[in-house]
Write a protein that holds these residues in place. Structure first.
Motif, mmCIF file in Angstrom:
data_model
loop_
_atom_site.group_PDB
_atom_site.id
_atom_site.type_symbol
_atom_site.label_atom_id
_atom_site.label_comp_id
_atom_site.label_asym_id
_atom_site.label_seq_id
_atom_site.Cartn_x
_atom_site.Cartn_y
_atom_site.Cartn_z
ATOM 1 N N VAL A 281 0.822 -1.210 0.000
ATOM 2 C CA VAL A 281 0.000 0.000 0.000
ATOM 3 C C VAL A 281 0.856 1.260 0.000
ATOM 4 N N ARG A 282 0.224 2.361 -0.258
ATOM 5 C CA ARG A 282 0.858 3.666 -0.094
ATOM 6 C C ARG A 282 -0.114 4.486 0.724
ATOM 7 N N GLY A 283 0.405 5.265 1.646
ATOM 8 C CA GLY A 283 -0.488 5.887 2.605
ATOM 9 C C GLY A 283 -1.140 7.193 2.189
ATOM 10 N N ALA A 304 13.845 -4.770 -0.984
ATOM 11 C CA ALA A 304 13.113 -4.082 -2.052
ATOM 12 C C ALA A 304 14.091 -3.255 -2.882
ATOM 13 N N VAL A 305 14.183 -3.564 -4.172
ATOM 14 C CA VAL A 305 15.065 -2.745 -5.022
ATOM 15 C C VAL A 305 14.290 -1.656 -5.734
ATOM 16 N N CYS A 306 12.962 -1.775 -5.707
ATOM 17 C CA CYS A 306 12.193 -0.779 -6.449
ATOM 18 C C CYS A 306 10.769 -0.690 -5.910
ATOM 19 N N GLU A 332 19.415 2.268 -6.331
ATOM 20 C CA GLU A 332 20.576 1.839 -7.106
ATOM 21 C C GLU A 332 21.615 1.135 -6.227
ATOM 22 N N ASP A 333 21.769 1.616 -4.979
ATOM 23 C CA ASP A 333 22.749 0.981 -4.079
ATOM 24 C C ASP A 333 22.398 -0.490 -3.861
ATOM 25 N N ARG A 334 21.091 -0.727 -3.667
ATOM 26 C CA ARG A 334 20.665 -2.119 -3.430
ATOM 27 C C ARG A 334 20.775 -2.958 -4.689
HETATM 28 P P1 AMP Z 1 11.032 5.005 -1.841
HETATM 29 O O1 AMP Z 1 11.420 6.290 -2.521
HETATM 30 O O2 AMP Z 1 11.076 5.105 -0.336
HETATM 31 O O3 AMP Z 1 9.762 4.398 -2.381
HETATM 32 O O4 AMP Z 1 12.186 3.966 -2.176
HETATM 33 C C1 AMP Z 1 12.393 3.416 -3.447
HETATM 34 C C2 AMP Z 1 13.616 2.524 -3.383
HETATM 35 O O5 AMP Z 1 14.753 3.308 -3.033
HETATM 36 C C3 AMP Z 1 13.537 1.465 -2.292
HETATM 37 O O6 AMP Z 1 12.924 0.312 -2.776
HETATM 38 C C4 AMP Z 1 15.005 1.225 -1.989
HETATM 39 O O7 AMP Z 1 15.547 0.304 -2.896
HETATM 40 C C5 AMP Z 1 15.636 2.571 -2.225
HETATM 41 N N1 AMP Z 1 15.896 3.278 -0.951
HETATM 42 C C6 AMP Z 1 15.043 4.005 -0.212
HETATM 43 N N2 AMP Z 1 15.650 4.514 0.868
HETATM 44 C C7 AMP Z 1 16.940 4.107 0.813
HETATM 45 C C8 AMP Z 1 18.113 4.295 1.644
HETATM 46 N N3 AMP Z 1 18.082 5.040 2.730
HETATM 47 N N4 AMP Z 1 19.266 3.706 1.262
HETATM 48 C C9 AMP Z 1 19.329 2.964 0.133
HETATM 49 N N5 AMP Z 1 18.279 2.752 -0.678
HETATM 50 C C10 AMP Z 1 17.096 3.307 -0.356
#
Ligand code: AMP
Length: 446
Positions: A281-283, A304-306, A332-334
């Motif tokens: 979900v998204r809030g 979660a990568v995306c 991208e880091d993940r």
């Molecule tokens: P979000 O913008 O919170 O929906 O995050 C999208 C994706 O960005 C997530 O699935 C993570 O792969 C990555 N992500 C979010 N926060 C971080 C963080 N602090 N460090 C590394 N990756 C992150």
């Protein structure tokens, strides 16, 4: 300040990168470049163009777009102290501050409005990549400066094909990167109406109130603020409770149900494999209908990568015309962690040719050879000082070079250059042009 104190301050000091930030170094950066290049290539084939928004914006933009109630806005933003920049026109308005971007969707929507992109052929398809900043507690796969690659589709018709094509592009990108063990989860969260999500949220709140004695502190608070977020709960003891809660799929209005069914059909048409997850979900109110998430192997709990979803009300919330919107952000880091884990990403940064030269005359030839080889696209290491051949060859293999080009007085005098293949130690003599041709042929075949 006394002279003594000044001296004391000048003492050398070792600095370290701030916790939660890090240096990306070779050879890893070669993998980052490869992944980013793949994104450019794949996204362009789907008709996307790159946008590079600024790294900082008005705090209010993020507060509105991401939502004041989220962790990001309430406690994770890097915001400059009020009055930080006396020359900033924006900041001269009392109460206005600037913030390092925690995500980029808000900026993309702001840019869409600011540049009147609704006048372009719709929908407008944009992608971005770059650093984001959140004051999170650092841990594996969670940084304070991290990188995202994202894409947004703004405007255009109300067509489930748009959702499906965006997801297809994402999965194509992951496949091209060689990402292993990807799993796509999707859901529909309906839209903010009484006969759809709002009705469901009321039922959810009711059900949660009944079990409130068994909920943790966060979930208890969310019964009032944002009951949908309870479905996100990772707490072990709440899992059994959440499983028994009412599900949104049973409460979607007819339009949203039809839309969701069509998105699934469209994904199947494109051969995209998905799993449904009713807890995705998204809030925020402007999020609607399609939500999705991709997980990959080797990432532990932060897998979660995306994440992505549809946000039809956002552009309007930011002062633009009613505009449809959907997008995703890849961590991208993940993505890199997962690629490295599965060893697909190991990118030894070797050299094609190491030039082992000896003597003044050979050096002149060597610099010319380096220039020509680089022009032809080969990576070349030209040692800046003269080395004995034995030492030079040792360096060549330490740098994982494929060939050593040996240039001494003899080679220069008779125009026959020595090329050594380091893998098997074999050597051959070639004239300059023939050598270039030979290297071209062998690198085309490998
Ligand atoms: P979000 O913008 O919170 O929906 O995050 C999208 C994706 O960005 C997530 O699935 C993570 O792969 C990555 N992500 C979010 N926060 C971080 C963080 N602090 N460090 C590394 N990756 C992150």
């Amino acid at each position: 300040m006394s002279e003594g104190a000044a001296k004391k301050e000048e003492k050398p000091r070792k600095f370290q990168a701030i916790r939660g930030t890090r240096d990306l170094l070779p050879p890893e950066t070669a993998l980052w470049n490869r992944v980013e290049q793949t994104a450019h290539e794949v996204f362009v084939t789907f008709g996307f163009g790159e946008i590079r928004p600024p790294i900082f914006e008005l705090t209010e933009l993020f507060a509105r777009a991401v939502g004041g109630d989220t962790d990001i806005v309430s406690k994770e933003m890097y915001t400059f102290a009020p009055g930080y920049d006396p020359n900033s026109e924006e900041e001269s308005v009392p109460g206005r501050t600037l913030t390092l971007r925690p995500e980029a969707t808000a900026s993309v929507c702001r840019a869409y409005i600011e540049h009147n992109m609704q006048q372009l052929p719709q929908p407008v398809k944009l992608y971005y990549m770059g650093p984001m900043f959140r004051r999170e507690r650092p841990q594996k796969g969670r940084y304070r400066q991290f990188y995202q690659i994202g894409a947004e589709i703004l405007g255009g018709p109300d067509a489930p094909a748009i959702d499906a094509e965006l997801i297809e592009m994402l999965m194509t990108f992951f496949e091209r990167c060689g990402l292993q063990g990807t799993e796509l989860s999707i859901n529909s969260i309906g839209h903010a109406a009484d006969n759809c999500r709002r009705g469901y949220v009321a039922k959810l709140r009711e059900a949660l109130t009944k079990v409130k004695d068994h909920l943790g502190r966060d979930s208890l608070r969310r019964i009032e603020t944002n009951p949908l977020r309870v479905l996100d709960s990772k707490l072990e003891h709440e899992q059994a409770i959440v499983e028994k809660l009412p599900r949104i799929a049973d409460h979607l209005c007819e339009d949203c149900k039809t839309h969701y069914a069509a998105v699934k059909r469209e994904l199947e048409l494109r051969g995209v494999i998905y799993r449904e997850n009713w807890r995705l979900v998204r809030g925020l109110d402007y999020y609607m209908r399609t939500t999705f998430e991709i997980t990959a192997q080797g990432l532990g709990s932060q897998n979660a990568v995306c994440g992505g979803g549809r946000y039809d009300g956002l552009v309007e919330l930011l002062g633009g015309p009613p505009t449809k919107g959907i997008g995703f952000a890849i961590g991208e880091d993940r993505l890199m962690l997962s690629l490295q884990e599965s060893a697909k990403g190991a990118a030894p940064q070797g050299r094609d040719v190491y030039i082992a030269w000896m003597g003044e005359r050979a050096y002149a030839t060597a610099t010319r050879a380096a220039k020509d080889l680089r022009k032809a696209g080969f990576s070349v290491e030209l040692p800046p000082t003269e080395l004995k051949f034995g030492k030079a060859l040792e360096r060549a293999s330490k740098l994982a070079s494929r060939f050593a080009l040996i240039l001494g007085d003899n080679e220069v005098a008779d125009g026959q250059w020595t090329l050594k293949t380091l893998a098997d130690g074999s050597q051959q003599k070639l004239a300059e042009q023939a050598l270039l041709e030979y290297l071209r042929t062998v690198s085309a075949g490998s």
